[in-house]
Design an enzyme around this catalytic site. Sequence first.
Site, PDB file in Angstrom:
ATOM      1  CG  HIS A  96      -2.207   0.764   0.967  1.00 45.05           C
ATOM      2  ND1 HIS A  96      -3.238   0.282   0.194  1.00 45.05           N
ATOM      3  CD2 HIS A  96      -2.612   1.985   1.388  1.00 45.05           C
ATOM      4  CE1 HIS A  96      -4.219   1.167   0.159  1.00 45.05           C
ATOM      5  NE2 HIS A  96      -3.860   2.213   0.874  1.00 45.05           N
ATOM      6  CG  ASP A 162      -9.156   7.020   8.493  1.00 39.89           C
ATOM      7  OD1 ASP A 162      -9.443   6.937   9.705  1.00 39.89           O
ATOM      8  OD2 ASP A 162      -9.002   8.105   7.910  1.00 39.89           O
ATOM      9  CD  GLU A 275     -10.350  10.172  10.684  1.00 44.40           C
ATOM     10  OE1 GLU A 275     -10.677  10.473   9.503  1.00 44.40           O
ATOM     11  OE2 GLU A 275      -9.719   9.139  10.964  1.00 44.40           O
TER      12      GLU A 275
END
Length: 524
Positions: A96, A162, A275
């Site tokens: 990633h 997240d 957030e």
Amino acid sequence: MIAYIEPYFLENDAEAASAATAAGKSTDGVSESLNIQGEILCGGAAADIAGRDFGGMNCVKPLAVVRPVGPEDIAGAVKAALRSDKLTVAARGNGHSINGQAMAEGGLVVDMSTTAENHFEVGYLSGGDATAFVDVSGGALWEDVLKRCVSEYGLAPRSWTDYLGLTVGGTLSNAGVSGQAFRYGPQTSNVTELDVVTGNGDVVTCSEIENSELFFSVLGGLGQFGIITRARVLLQPAPDMVRWIRVVYTEFDEFTQDAEWLVSQKNESSFDYVEGFVFVNGADPVNGWPTVPLHPDHEFDPTRLPQSCGSVLYCLELGLHYRDSDSNSTIDKRVERLIGRLRFNEGLRFEVDLPYVDFLLRVKRSEEIAKENGTWETPHPWLNLFVSKRDIGDFNRTVFKELVKNGVNGPMLVYPLLRSRWDDRTSVVIPEEGEIFYIVALLRFVPPCAKVSSVEKMVAQNQEIVHWCVKNGIDYKLYLPHYKSQEEWIRHFGNRWSRFVDRKAMFDPMAILSPGQKIFNRSL
């Protein structure tokens, strides 16, 4: 022994692999030469696994991919590289990274996914508070850690990212930030022990007490000092449910003041998750109003907005944990007590209740949609920064309201964090001033039909933002940093550069590890 395999696998194609086989050299022989029990992939198979990453903007040819059985295999790969003149080693989790950080051109890539199930054991720290922990593999995915901890023990890690399709070792090598970090700090502040394979080929257990210099070096160390093979992660009782809330603001000052108030409160006096994000003031389904509602039955009513509002709007995203045994009235009262202090636009409040695990896996649905429409496989020129409270207003006026006022074809996150929750002994660097600083994440997605020039424009805009920060003396640091010169890295680390260099000399003096970061060059 590594010299044994180099002549046969320098060419990354089927013809070279066939030639090697014809010569009687198989990957089994390579495994023996590296003295590992796991599998070795060369040629096209290696490139398929480790030649690209999620960023999709880099393509390299590794010499081989090592699929280890355990830490001794990883140590074997490092020792083999040490015996060579030029080989490097990179650990790859779930691929990633954005800018090739987990790649090793012409080197060895360690596929950590094969070690994912090597460790899973829940225990309790010695002492009076009986704090729970779980020992997990560095190659384990956080989503798997979550599911198993909750289903088998009713426990869960305290701090998250997240997106949970990331490896434990990968996020700990950077920081690991989400809406719980204001309370518990990043994931690097929520581990007490590590097993690490260093750049010297040693397998070392380290903690705040034992081999502490290695422990703090590796946390946030961008893979420069060691490969994490096991982590001891702190746990807490997992709630059953989450009240998930979004509220909309037209004024950035009110948005930031409310967010800062929430993250500065004591545990019971705030939400459990805080957030925020910026979105376009318009009907664009990817960048605008439709991105805010939490349920298909919810509708964003733009008539609730004052005519004076600007090109972008702001949304606070909040989460409150609770138990199945808590009454609805109790939860409602807690929410209203907190919400009542906030200055969002009336009528632009959205909320749903959902199971805790589903809340933490909320990005999973976005992943599925992106895979369906093809944007998961396209380039992702993301930009992540930490910006000081002092400068976040200027950043809003120039970046959010001007440079990206039409959106980035993906989320634009912005929310506050607290310096006191970060341990300055780790290798992570954050802005220099103040207790409060912000994370900003421009998470760009590229349509499958987009031209190469559109990706180049996105990258250029990222560079423009960074150059603006430098030119205007903005107190910022790149998160998940990517630089091309050591001069830029020296500026990034500032007065911590000398410590970083000293640690490199201790734990990876030949600069074997993580060459894709482009911080140090391989030493002979």
